[in-house]
Design a protein around this motif. Structure first.
Motif: not given
Length: 191
Positions: A71-84, A108-120
């Motif tokens: 990202l350069d200048d006043i660009s913005t980005g977002a990442f929302n990744g999920k493993i379920h 600016e960048v907002d990043t939100k990696p997520q794990l939702e794990i219901f197995a052991d």
């Protein structure tokens, strides 16, 4: 995805104003594998939003998400990744990684990696980084007589090629490398 299927998905965004990239994969067959690659290079007032969900519904499936942004200048980005990982998806192996390179203090960048794990019995990981060009690397290149703008392009190209080099099909990988190089070269001429 069905049983023992293999899939590779790639999204490269070089321009576009305001862009939203969505990816949803449901691994419904045992032993399926998927790789999701993403890269965006933006500047000015552009915005790129990447949203991914990979559902592991059956056992012995593997997924890898690898997304990068520059990202350069006043660009913005977002990442929302999920493993379920669903309860029946034992022996799942999944990784999610998002790395971002900021070329401007106004970007600016907002990043939100997520794990939702219901197995052991799984092996899952996730991570995110946001950083600047390494001053030590820039100094090294500059001390070899490389102008600052060219040194910055070289480092951005290396950063981007870490994703592009993962593309399995040679003609597509080569085309993507050419597009990234052309984009960075044109940005250096105008910016």
């Amino acid at each position: 995805q069905e049983r023992h299927s293999r899939c590779q998905h790639g999204t490269i965004t070089l321009h576009g104003g305001i862009v939203r990239n969505n990816l949803r994969v449901n691994m419904e067959g045992e032993g399926a594998e998927t790789t999701a690659l993403g890269l965006f290079l933006i500047d000015k007032m552009q915005h790129v939003d990447s949203y991914t969900v990979i559902d592991h519904s059956k056992p012995h499936c593997t997924s890898n998400q690898y997304y990068k942004g520059v990202l350069d200048d006043i660009s913005t980005g977002a990442f929302n990744g999920k493993i379920h990982v669903h309860p029946d998806a034992q022996k799942t192996e999944a990784a999610l990684n998002n790395e971002n390179l900021m070329l401007s203090r106004s970007a600016e960048v907002d990043t939100k990696p997520q794990l939702e794990i219901f197995a052991d019995d799984v092996k899952c990981s996730h991570g995110a980084t946001v950083g600047e060009l390494d001053p030590g690397m820039l100094f090294y290149l500059r001390s070899r007589g490389i102008p600052k703008a060219q040194a910055e392009r070289m480092l951005c190209t290396a950063f981007a090629n870490e994703v592009v080099s993962c593309i399995s099909e040679t003609p597509i990988r080569d085309h993507a490398k050419r597009m990234v190089l052309q984009h960075l070269a044109s940005e250096g001429e105008t910016g």
